[in-house]
Design an enzyme around this catalytic site. Structure first.
Site, PDB file in Angstrom:
ATOM      1  N   CYS A 156       0.845  -1.196   0.000  1.00  0.00           N
ATOM      2  CA  CYS A 156       0.000   0.000   0.000  1.00  0.00           C
ATOM      3  C   CYS A 156       0.882   1.248   0.000  1.00  0.00           C
ATOM      4  O   CYS A 156       1.420   1.651   1.042  1.00  0.00           O
ATOM      5  CB  CYS A 156      -0.938   0.020   1.205  1.00  0.00           C
ATOM      6  N   CYS A 195      -0.232   4.158   2.386  1.00  0.00           N
ATOM      7  CA  CYS A 195       0.094   3.919   3.797  1.00  0.00           C
ATOM      8  C   CYS A 195       1.601   4.004   4.027  1.00  0.00           C
ATOM      9  O   CYS A 195       2.046   4.557   5.039  1.00  0.00           O
ATOM     10  CB  CYS A 195      -0.444   2.566   4.257  1.00  0.00           C
TER      11      CYS A 195
END
Length: 182
Positions: free
Chosen positions: A129, A132
């Site tokens: 991700c 993130c």
């Protein structure tokens, strides 16, 4: 960890060497390193890796820190999917909407904010991700965590994940009869 290294095939010799090097490296303090290993192993989703890493590194963590590493893996499993979605759909509308997902553990993780952020970064690396990863890296750097420490957590995540993938591939390949060339 020795049994885990020994379970790797010869073609994964580099993984054995990297696993040993990372387990003994000193860029991260013991708590940061142990939590990065535990959270990354959980994110790898491989029972053999989780058990071996937990056996080696859980005793190096306080009970609260161990729960925090587990919590980082759990909440990031959710967040990585959700925030990867908001990033990949390429519609700013989703980014403006509230996530409406409970993430209370992030406010009171049971360990230092730095540790939890570092472990969350490691899990985000395993789960791929980018949103993130960028967010956790910014928080860590703002808190004074150096690039080498952030990199060490990412290296732990990379190697632990590669070990899990390799062991799963070996298991799957052992169930298939070998193809013989004529």
């Amino acid at each position: 960890m020795e049994a885990l290294k020994n379970s790797l095939p010869e073609h994964a010799r580099d993984l054995k060497l990297n696993l040993a090097a990372l387990a003994s490296e000193t860029i991260l303090d013991e708590e940061k390193k142990a939590g990065a290993f535990v959270a990354s192993a959980i994110a790898s989703r491989n029972g053999e890796v989780i058990r071996a890493v937990n056996q080696e590194f859980a005793p190096r963590l306080s009970p609260a820190a161990l729960k925090a590493a587990q919590a980082a893996a759990a909440v990031m499993a959710m967040n990585n999917v959700y925030y990867r979605f908001t990033h990949l759909v390429e519609s700013e509308e989703y980014a403006r909407l509230p996530a409406r997902l409970r993430m209370n553990v992030m406010a009171n993780p049971g360990t230092s904010k730095e540790n939890f952020e570092l472990w969350s970064l490691a899990v985000s690396a395993v789960n791929g991700c980018g949103k993130c990863l960028a967010a956790h890296e910014r928080v860590l750097r703002a808190a004074g965590v150096g690039a080498e420490q952030v990199q060490a957590a990412a290296r732990i995540a990379a190697v632990v994940h590669a070990v899990a993938v390799t062991l799963e591939a070996e298991e799957a390949m052992s169930a298939v009869p070998a193809v013989v060339s004529e």
